[in-house]
Write a protein that holds these residues in place. Structure first.
Motif, PDB file in Angstrom:
ATOM      1  N   VAL A 108       0.847  -1.201   0.000  1.00 11.49           N
ATOM      2  CA  VAL A 108       0.000   0.000   0.000  1.00 11.49           C
ATOM      3  C   VAL A 108       0.884   1.252   0.000  1.00 11.49           C
ATOM      4  O   VAL A 108       0.598   2.225  -0.702  1.00 11.49           O
ATOM      5  N   LEU A 109       1.986   1.197   0.754  1.00 15.43           N
ATOM      6  CA  LEU A 109       2.903   2.345   0.769  1.00 15.43           C
ATOM      7  C   LEU A 109       3.488   2.586  -0.622  1.00 15.43           C
ATOM      8  O   LEU A 109       3.518   3.730  -1.102  1.00 15.43           O
ATOM      9  N   GLN A 110       3.926   1.526  -1.276  1.00 18.89           N
ATOM     10  CA  GLN A 110       4.530   1.699  -2.599  1.00 18.89           C
ATOM     11  C   GLN A 110       3.503   2.267  -3.585  1.00 18.89           C
ATOM     12  O   GLN A 110       3.836   3.124  -4.403  1.00 18.89           O
TER      13      GLN A 110
ATOM     14  N   PRO B 126       3.967   9.182   4.872  1.00 18.00           N
ATOM     15  CA  PRO B 126       5.120   9.093   5.773  1.00 18.00           C
ATOM     16  C   PRO B 126       5.753   7.703   5.737  1.00 18.00           C
ATOM     17  O   PRO B 126       5.046   6.705   5.782  1.00 18.00           O
ATOM     18  N   ASN B 127       7.062   7.652   5.634  1.00 12.87           N
ATOM     19  CA  ASN B 127       7.755   6.360   5.652  1.00 12.87           C
ATOM     20  C   ASN B 127       9.228   6.613   5.880  1.00 12.87           C
ATOM     21  O   ASN B 127       9.713   7.718   5.688  1.00 12.87           O
ATOM     22  N   ARG B 128       9.930   5.577   6.287  1.00 11.58           N
ATOM     23  CA  ARG B 128      11.385   5.687   6.412  1.00 11.58           C
ATOM     24  C   ARG B 128      12.035   4.375   5.999  1.00 11.58           C
ATOM     25  O   ARG B 128      12.651   4.282   4.962  1.00 11.58           O
ATOM     26  N   CYS B 129      11.824   3.325   6.830  1.00 18.20           N
ATOM     27  CA  CYS B 129      12.611   2.108   6.592  1.00 18.20           C
ATOM     28  C   CYS B 129      12.038   1.228   5.480  1.00 18.20           C
ATOM     29  O   CYS B 129      12.766   0.515   4.818  1.00 18.20           O
ATOM     30  N   GLN B 130      10.735   1.223   5.336  1.00 16.14           N
ATOM     31  CA  GLN B 130      10.018   0.372   4.375  1.00 16.14           C
ATOM     32  C   GLN B 130      10.214  -1.124   4.621  1.00 16.14           C
ATOM     33  O   GLN B 130       9.980  -1.932   3.724  1.00 16.14           O
ATOM     34  N   VAL B 131      10.660  -1.485   5.813  1.00 16.68           N
ATOM     35  CA  VAL B 131      10.784  -2.915   6.140  1.00 16.68           C
ATOM     36  C   VAL B 131      10.039  -3.288   7.428  1.00 16.68           C
ATOM     37  O   VAL B 131      10.297  -4.325   8.018  1.00 16.68           O
ATOM     38  N   GLY B 132       9.131  -2.430   7.858  1.00 15.58           N
ATOM     39  CA  GLY B 132       8.316  -2.799   9.014  1.00 15.58           C
ATOM     40  C   GLY B 132       8.971  -2.554  10.354  1.00 15.58           C
ATOM     41  O   GLY B 132       8.573  -3.155  11.351  1.00 15.58           O
ATOM     42  N   ALA B 133       9.975  -1.668  10.407  1.00 13.57           N
ATOM     43  CA  ALA B 133      10.705  -1.471  11.656  1.00 13.57           C
ATOM     44  C   ALA B 133      10.462  -0.116  12.317  1.00 13.57           C
ATOM     45  O   ALA B 133      10.474  -0.021  13.542  1.00 13.57           O
ATOM     46  N   CYS B 134      10.255   0.927  11.536  1.00 14.33           N
ATOM     47  CA  CYS B 134      10.268   2.273  12.122  1.00 14.33           C
ATOM     48  C   CYS B 134       8.894   2.772  12.565  1.00 14.33           C
ATOM     49  O   CYS B 134       8.794   3.716  13.322  1.00 14.33           O
ATOM     50  N   ALA B 135       7.825   2.176  12.037  1.00 16.44           N
ATOM     51  CA  ALA B 135       6.442   2.546  12.361  1.00 16.44           C
ATOM     52  C   ALA B 135       6.032   3.918  11.822  1.00 16.44           C
ATOM     53  O   ALA B 135       4.965   4.410  12.165  1.00 16.44           O
ATOM     54  N   MET B 136       6.859   4.525  10.991  1.00 19.63           N
ATOM     55  CA  MET B 136       6.476   5.807  10.384  1.00 19.63           C
ATOM     56  C   MET B 136       5.240   5.672   9.488  1.00 19.63           C
ATOM     57  O   MET B 136       4.491   6.611   9.302  1.00 19.63           O
ATOM     58  N   CYS B 137       5.081   4.515   8.885  1.00 20.06           N
ATOM     59  CA  CYS B 137       4.024   4.329   7.875  1.00 20.06           C
ATOM     60  C   CYS B 137       2.734   3.822   8.493  1.00 20.06           C
ATOM     61  O   CYS B 137       1.804   3.492   7.773  1.00 20.06           O
ATOM     62  N   LEU B 138       2.672   3.735   9.826  1.00 20.48           N
ATOM     63  CA  LEU B 138       1.458   3.234  10.476  1.00 20.48           C
ATOM     64  C   LEU B 138       0.272   4.128  10.165  1.00 20.48           C
ATOM     65  O   LEU B 138       0.375   5.349  10.211  1.00 20.48           O
TER      66      LEU B 138
ATOM     67  N   ILE C 185      -2.292  -0.519  10.808  1.00 20.85           N
ATOM     68  CA  ILE C 185      -1.583  -1.369   9.846  1.00 20.85           C
ATOM     69  C   ILE C 185      -0.251  -0.727   9.469  1.00 20.85           C
ATOM     70  O   ILE C 185      -0.099   0.491   9.503  1.00 20.85           O
ATOM     71  N   PHE C 186       0.685  -1.588   9.097  1.00 21.80           N
ATOM     72  CA  PHE C 186       1.962  -1.139   8.549  1.00 21.80           C
ATOM     73  C   PHE C 186       1.798  -1.110   7.035  1.00 21.80           C
ATOM     74  O   PHE C 186       1.802  -2.169   6.386  1.00 21.80           O
ATOM     75  N   THR C 187       1.673   0.068   6.467  1.00 19.57           N
ATOM     76  CA  THR C 187       1.401   0.111   5.023  1.00 19.57           C
ATOM     77  C   THR C 187       2.593  -0.357   4.199  1.00 19.57           C
ATOM     78  O   THR C 187       2.417  -0.780   3.064  1.00 19.57           O
ATOM     79  N   CYS C 188       3.813  -0.313   4.756  1.00 14.11           N
ATOM     80  CA  CYS C 188       4.970  -0.776   3.980  1.00 14.11           C
ATOM     81  C   CYS C 188       5.023  -2.296   3.902  1.00 14.11           C
ATOM     82  O   CYS C 188       5.833  -2.841   3.157  1.00 14.11           O
ATOM     83  N   GLN C 189       4.185  -2.979   4.682  1.00 13.50           N
ATOM     84  CA  GLN C 189       4.158  -4.449   4.660  1.00 13.50           C
ATOM     85  C   GLN C 189       2.825  -4.990   4.165  1.00 13.50           C
ATOM     86  O   GLN C 189       2.696  -6.196   3.963  1.00 13.50           O
TER      87      GLN C 189
HETATM   88  S1  FES Z   1       8.241   2.568   6.655  1.00 13.34           S
HETATM   89 FE1  FES Z   1       9.154   1.886   8.473  1.00 13.34          FE
HETATM   90  S2  FES Z   1       7.703   0.549   9.306  1.00 13.34           S
HETATM   91 FE2  FES Z   1       6.873   1.086   7.392  1.00 13.34          FE
END
Ligand code: FES
Length: 87
Positions: A21-23, A33-45, A71-75
């Motif tokens: 969804v983030l992509q 909002p996003n940073r890591c895109q691997v489900g770690a930073c929670a910016m994309c919540l 939800i984590f949109t990057c995942q």
């Molecule tokens: S961008 Fe970091 S958890 Fe989704």
């Protein structure tokens, strides 16, 4: 293709089931909002108000957070039309 409606600014973009969804949002030029895109930073919540998603890897969310719709949109990939809300 599924329609994703993003509140509170009421932006709509499309997402298919092969992208997160983030992509999909970033591809549509949405400043999500996003940073890591691997489900770690929670910016994309964000909160899912309606619709179905699935995860390749389940992110770390408490039962309460899941019940509240976070939800984590990057995942997450869209499995139906979605309505999401950013804080
Ligand atoms: S961008 Fe970091 S958890 Fe989704």
């Amino acid at each position: 293709m599924h329609q994703v409606r993003l509140l509170p600014h009421d932006i709509t973009f499309t997402a298919d089931e092969r992208e997160t969804v983030l992509q999909a949002a970033l591809n549509a030029g949405v400043a999500f909002p996003n940073r890591c895109q691997v489900g770690a930073c929670a910016m994309c919540l964000c909160r899912k108000l309606s619709g179905e998603i699935s995860y390749q890897l389940e992110p770390m969310l408490t039962e309460k957070e899941q019940a509240e719709g976070w939800i984590f949109t990057c995942q997450a990939t869209a499995k139906s039309d979605l309505v999401l809300e950013l804080d």
